[in-house]
Design a protein around this motif. Sequence first.
Motif, mmCIF file in Angstrom:
data_model
loop_
_atom_site.group_PDB
_atom_site.id
_atom_site.type_symbol
_atom_site.label_atom_id
_atom_site.label_comp_id
_atom_site.label_asym_id
_atom_site.label_seq_id
_atom_site.Cartn_x
_atom_site.Cartn_y
_atom_site.Cartn_z
ATOM 1 N N ASN A 1 0.826 -1.201 0.000
ATOM 2 C CA ASN A 1 0.000 0.000 0.000
ATOM 3 C C ASN A 1 0.859 1.249 0.000
ATOM 4 N N TYR B 1 2.152 1.837 -3.469
ATOM 5 C CA TYR B 1 1.069 2.359 -4.314
ATOM 6 C C TYR B 1 0.843 3.842 -4.064
ATOM 7 N N THR C 1 1.323 6.793 -6.783
ATOM 8 C CA THR C 1 0.200 7.689 -7.079
ATOM 9 C C THR C 1 0.577 9.146 -6.864
#
Length: 236
Positions: free
Chosen positions: A142, A145, A149
């Motif tokens: 996570n 990610y 992003t």
Amino acid sequence: MIFSLIFGIFLVTTITPLGLPHPCRCIVHPKEGLIVNCSSSELISFPYLPRDITELHLSNTSLSTVPPGLFDKLVGLKQLYIAGNPFHCDCRIQYLRNWLLKNRDIVAKEPTCASPGAVSQRAISELSEEFFSSCSKPSCTNGVYLVMTGTMLLCVIALLAYTLRLAKESTISYNIDERHALFEAHSLRSQKPKHRRKWSLLNKQDPLERPLLNMELLPQVLDTLHKKHNIKIKGT
């Protein structure tokens, strides 16, 4: 000599977590190394464990799970006793299951699940991958990610800023009060015949004005007027 005998027997140090009636015992052995014994206690959480522990006894306590990464820090661990604990086998037990699969030779006796009922008394290392299929992904994934992003978002913002700057620099502004050398006032006038006719009366020397009648057709026009309308036009 006396110093060797003292270490040959043992050196006892107690670790007393709050609320535990039976503290862990820490024994330093000259040959076997550091031994920590917390067996047969009401231990519900792990105390501080030194990295150089060689033998760890955690049998028959009240432990229900193992924090992720706990045993990975014990680089000198050679023997682990962890059976007889009421382990609750959910997503939190996945770390212990994976560690047991890689370190079978270290574990003295296989620990089992106490709950839930579907896997009660089953060896933790025998839990399948499907059993953990509903568990969330590791937090590090996570984190990666979120970093990706955020990086993409910053790139988009930078691209938009560059585009706006480029558009601003390429904009051409005209001042209506300035007279441009390539434009003349008469070029803005209408070129319809009635306006050309009016303009020709004011400026007969305009080189841009074209004749309203083709001179080659003038004889034919005069002949038609004479025959059909009996109109005679004499040139001067």
